[in-house]
Design an enzyme around this catalytic site. Structure first.
Site, PDB file in Angstrom:
ATOM      1  N   CYS A 114      16.959  28.465  -2.232  1.00  0.00           N
ATOM      2  CA  CYS A 114      16.749  29.850  -1.807  1.00  0.00           C
ATOM      3  C   CYS A 114      15.275  30.174  -1.555  1.00  0.00           C
ATOM      4  CB  CYS A 114      17.293  30.811  -2.851  1.00  0.00           C
ATOM      5  SG  CYS A 114      18.972  30.433  -3.325  1.00  0.00           S
ATOM      6  N   HIS A 146      14.331  37.331  -6.154  1.00  0.00           N
ATOM      7  CA  HIS A 146      15.500  36.663  -5.592  1.00  0.00           C
ATOM      8  C   HIS A 146      16.707  37.139  -6.408  1.00  0.00           C
ATOM      9  CE1 HIS A 146      18.427  33.837  -4.308  1.00  0.00           C
ATOM     10  NE2 HIS A 146      18.467  33.217  -5.474  1.00  0.00           N
ATOM     11  N   GLU A 164      19.625  26.830   3.376  1.00  0.00           N
ATOM     12  CA  GLU A 164      20.166  25.752   2.548  1.00  0.00           C
ATOM     13  C   GLU A 164      21.638  25.541   2.882  1.00  0.00           C
ATOM     14  OE1 GLU A 164      20.936  26.482  -1.693  1.00  0.00           O
ATOM     15  OE2 GLU A 164      19.868  28.380  -1.432  1.00  0.00           O
TER      16      GLU A 164
HETATM   17  N1  CAA Z   1      31.964  44.559 -18.674  1.00  0.00           N
HETATM   18  C1  CAA Z   1      30.618  44.475 -18.558  1.00  0.00           C
HETATM   19  N2  CAA Z   1      29.955  43.270 -18.602  1.00  0.00           N
HETATM   20  C2  CAA Z   1      30.684  42.156 -18.756  1.00  0.00           C
HETATM   21  C3  CAA Z   1      32.083  42.187 -18.896  1.00  0.00           C
HETATM   22  C4  CAA Z   1      32.743  43.458 -18.844  1.00  0.00           C
HETATM   23  N3  CAA Z   1      34.063  43.571 -18.947  1.00  0.00           N
HETATM   24  N4  CAA Z   1      32.520  40.916 -19.024  1.00  0.00           N
HETATM   25  C5  CAA Z   1      31.426  40.113 -18.991  1.00  0.00           C
HETATM   26  N5  CAA Z   1      30.315  40.859 -18.816  1.00  0.00           N
HETATM   27  C6  CAA Z   1      28.929  40.402 -18.668  1.00  0.00           C
HETATM   28  C7  CAA Z   1      28.545  39.277 -19.599  1.00  0.00           C
HETATM   29  O1  CAA Z   1      28.185  39.761 -20.871  1.00  0.00           O
HETATM   30  C8  CAA Z   1      27.376  38.663 -18.835  1.00  0.00           C
HETATM   31  O2  CAA Z   1      26.244  39.464 -19.018  1.00  0.00           O
HETATM   32  P1  CAA Z   1      24.902  38.840 -19.668  1.00  0.00           P
HETATM   33  O3  CAA Z   1      24.524  37.665 -18.798  1.00  0.00           O
HETATM   34  O4  CAA Z   1      23.925  39.946 -19.571  1.00  0.00           O
HETATM   35  O5  CAA Z   1      25.274  38.413 -21.043  1.00  0.00           O
HETATM   36  C9  CAA Z   1      27.792  38.830 -17.380  1.00  0.00           C
HETATM   37  O6  CAA Z   1      28.815  39.815 -17.364  1.00  0.00           O
HETATM   38  C10 CAA Z   1      28.337  37.556 -16.757  1.00  0.00           C
HETATM   39  O7  CAA Z   1      29.308  37.021 -17.614  1.00  0.00           O
HETATM   40  P2  CAA Z   1      29.383  35.459 -17.922  1.00  0.00           P
HETATM   41  O8  CAA Z   1      28.039  34.918 -18.232  1.00  0.00           O
HETATM   42  O9  CAA Z   1      30.491  35.220 -18.864  1.00  0.00           O
HETATM   43  O10 CAA Z   1      29.823  34.979 -16.453  1.00  0.00           O
HETATM   44  P3  CAA Z   1      30.241  33.558 -15.929  1.00  0.00           P
HETATM   45  O11 CAA Z   1      29.948  32.496 -16.903  1.00  0.00           O
HETATM   46  O12 CAA Z   1      31.608  33.674 -15.392  1.00  0.00           O
HETATM   47  O13 CAA Z   1      29.289  33.351 -14.669  1.00  0.00           O
HETATM   48  C11 CAA Z   1      27.294  33.087 -13.464  1.00  0.00           C
HETATM   49  C12 CAA Z   1      28.117  34.020 -14.332  1.00  0.00           C
HETATM   50  C13 CAA Z   1      26.752  31.935 -14.314  1.00  0.00           C
HETATM   51  C14 CAA Z   1      26.136  33.858 -12.869  1.00  0.00           C
HETATM   52  C15 CAA Z   1      28.202  32.522 -12.324  1.00  0.00           C
HETATM   53  O14 CAA Z   1      28.612  33.550 -11.493  1.00  0.00           O
HETATM   54  C16 CAA Z   1      27.527  31.446 -11.503  1.00  0.00           C
HETATM   55  O15 CAA Z   1      27.536  30.281 -11.847  1.00  0.00           O
HETATM   56  N6  CAA Z   1      26.936  31.838 -10.320  1.00  0.00           N
HETATM   57  C17 CAA Z   1      26.239  30.913  -9.440  1.00  0.00           C
HETATM   58  C18 CAA Z   1      24.902  30.493  -9.967  1.00  0.00           C
HETATM   59  C19 CAA Z   1      23.864  31.573  -9.971  1.00  0.00           C
HETATM   60  O16 CAA Z   1      23.942  32.531  -9.234  1.00  0.00           O
HETATM   61  N7  CAA Z   1      22.818  31.393 -10.789  1.00  0.00           N
HETATM   62  C20 CAA Z   1      21.712  32.300 -10.831  1.00  0.00           C
HETATM   63  C21 CAA Z   1      20.402  31.615 -11.101  1.00  0.00           C
HETATM   64  S1  CAA Z   1      20.142  30.280  -9.929  1.00  0.00           S
HETATM   65  C22 CAA Z   1      19.540  31.031  -8.518  1.00  0.00           C
HETATM   66  O17 CAA Z   1      19.098  32.126  -8.559  1.00  0.00           O
HETATM   67  C23 CAA Z   1      19.616  30.259  -7.237  1.00  0.00           C
HETATM   68  C24 CAA Z   1      20.819  30.700  -6.486  1.00  0.00           C
HETATM   69  O18 CAA Z   1      20.731  31.580  -5.649  1.00  0.00           O
HETATM   70  C25 CAA Z   1      22.090  30.041  -6.757  1.00  0.00           C
END
Ligand code: CAA
Length: 389
Positions: A113, A235, A81
């Site tokens: 993916c 994945h 991709e």
């Molecule tokens: N200690 C331990 N854990 C902590 C922490 C700390 N100090 N601070 C935060 N966390 C935890 C949160 O509680 C959260 O855990 P849960 O989901 O279990 O509640 C985790 O860390 C992540 O925190 P946030 O949700 O606040 O993180 P974020 O909003 O900054 O972003 C994300 C996370 C959405 C995955 C972001 O990285 C993102 O957008 N990534 C790209 C998209 C992606 O990978 N999506 C996955 C599904 S889509 C897919 O699979 C296709 C693909 O390949 C893209």
């Protein structure tokens, strides 16, 4: 009686550079626990200026050709991709770099993916039609989000090459498959952009819905029971996602969420993805590599696969690990691919992230940063020039 068909050999490659999450955390003030525990990532592979999906793919596939030769390979499927051309398949450059015979069909597949799994299933169909043939399926991707965006911590890059054949030495792929498609805008990359757009929380929800959907279809098609599986290769956009998905599946199927059992079913699948980061199409097959190279004795055991591609398409399928698979895994080479990466500091990573090939049609040599066998040496008159060391 149909012969068993599946993955005969698997080889992975990753980038020249690596950025530890501690460096990203120090830059943006994030508590490292969020990366190490919250998303389950420790470092991410960063491509050099003279690396792309073609050089990664050629590096992954070369050892397969060195071991097995190219006899019988009449099809090369390139799944990605992070495509480099709207018309020409990246697989043709790999075909050329590896010196494969002209009597080969080459094609590139795309569905986020998920596409490598489509490639694997198509390959199985081809081998079933003629069991003397082999198919080279290559998944190669560079995951790149905007700097300082939430997605930044989930970048990475890698390629996995699979040799699909009858009587496979690693994994026999089973029927049926459970499949699922839904039109969602969770993650996408319009043609005019070179970084992906993503709705983070929506993407997690869409992934979980797809898990339900393809599991439901898998059971309706007469698949195995959940408790049959020795392990689950999901994945892994970030490794914590596999745990979220598995918990969701246990819940959906009415199983109690036993954290210890979930850990046992997943822990051996996350090794490479934790240190490489998201490699999109390659990710679920990096999970398989980690699993097969773990200490577990998996001979004869069924393993589950959940391949997800945003947008979205998902497939749940099973494979049985071949007896004697331990003599066919490439543990040492794979570990070297990970440990040979050179660590970059945050400023260098940022510079690399901003590196683009100019679109002016002129002659541009790339900086010589890689030390591997294949490099993207130049862009000349809009044509990519690759060299072999
Ligand atoms: N200690 C331990 N854990 C902590 C922490 C700390 N100090 N601070 C935060 N966390 C935890 C949160 O509680 C959260 O855990 P849960 O989901 O279990 O509640 C985790 O860390 C992540 O925190 P946030 O949700 O606040 O993180 P974020 O909003 O900054 O972003 C994300 C996370 C959405 C995955 C972001 O990285 C993102 O957008 N990534 C790209 C998209 C992606 O990978 N999506 C996955 C599904 S889509 C897919 O699979 C296709 C693909 O390949 C893209």
């Amino acid at each position: 009686h149909d012969p068993a068909i599946g993955i005969h050999d698997l080889s992975l490659a990753t980038t020249e550079f690596v950025l530890p999450h501690t460096a990203l955390a120090a830059h943006n003030g994030t508590d490292i626990g969020k990366y190490h525990v919250g998303i389950g990532q420790r470092s991410m592979s960063v491509p050099a200026a003279d690396e792309d999906i073609v050089t990664l793919a050629a590096s992954a596939a070369a050892p397969l050709i060195a071991t097995h030769g190219s006899d019988g390979i009449r099809t090369l499927v390139f799944a990605t991709e992070s495509s480099i051309d709207q018309a020409k398949s990246a697989g043709i450059y790999v075909h050329s770099l590896l010196g494969l015979p002209s009597a080969t069909r080459v094609v590139e597949l795309k569905q986020a993916c998920y596409a490598a799994t489509a490639g694997l299933q198509f390959a199985i169909g081809l081998v079933r039609r003629d069991p003397t043939q082999k198919v080279l399926v290559i998944a190669s991707d560079i995951s790149r989000y905007d700097l300082d965006s939430p997605g930044e911590a989930t970048q990475g890059a890698a390629a996995v090459a699979l040799l699909v054949s009858a009587d496979p030495a690693l994994l026999r792929i089973e029927d049926p498959s459970g499949v699922f498609t839904a039109d969602v805008m969770d993650f996408w990359r319009p043609n005019y952009r070179d970084t992906a757009l993503v709705d983070g929380q929506e993407s997690i929800t869409a992934y979980l819905q797809a898990v339900e959907g393809c599991w439901k279809d898998y059971t309706e098609q007469g698949g195995r029971a959940l408790q049959d599986f020795a392990a689950f290769c999901y994945h892994q956009p970030f490794t914590k996602m596999a745990y979220k998905a598995h918990r969701h599946l246990l819940n959906y199927t009415g199983h109690a969420t036993d954290e210890d059992a979930a850990r046992r079913a997943l822990a051996d699948t996350t090794g490479y993805n934790t240190v490489i980061g998201n490699s999109y199409t390659a990710s679920v097959y990096l999970a398989l590599a980690s699993l097969l190279e773990s200490g577990q004795d998996l001979a004869g055991k069924p393993v589950a696969f959940l391949s997800y591609g945003s947008g979205s398409v998902a497939e749940f399928f099973a494979g049985t690990v071949a007896p004697g698979y331990r003599t066919a895994v490439r543990t040492t080479a794979h570990q070297q691919a990970v440990t040979r990466r050179r660590e970059v500091d945050y400023a260098t990573y940022r510079q690399l992230h901003a590196t683009r090939l100019p679109a002016d049609g002129g002659d541009h040599a790339t900086a010589e940063q890689t030390t591997g066998a294949f490099r993207l040496a130049a862009l000349r008159g809009h044509k990519r020039i690759y060299t072999t060391r």
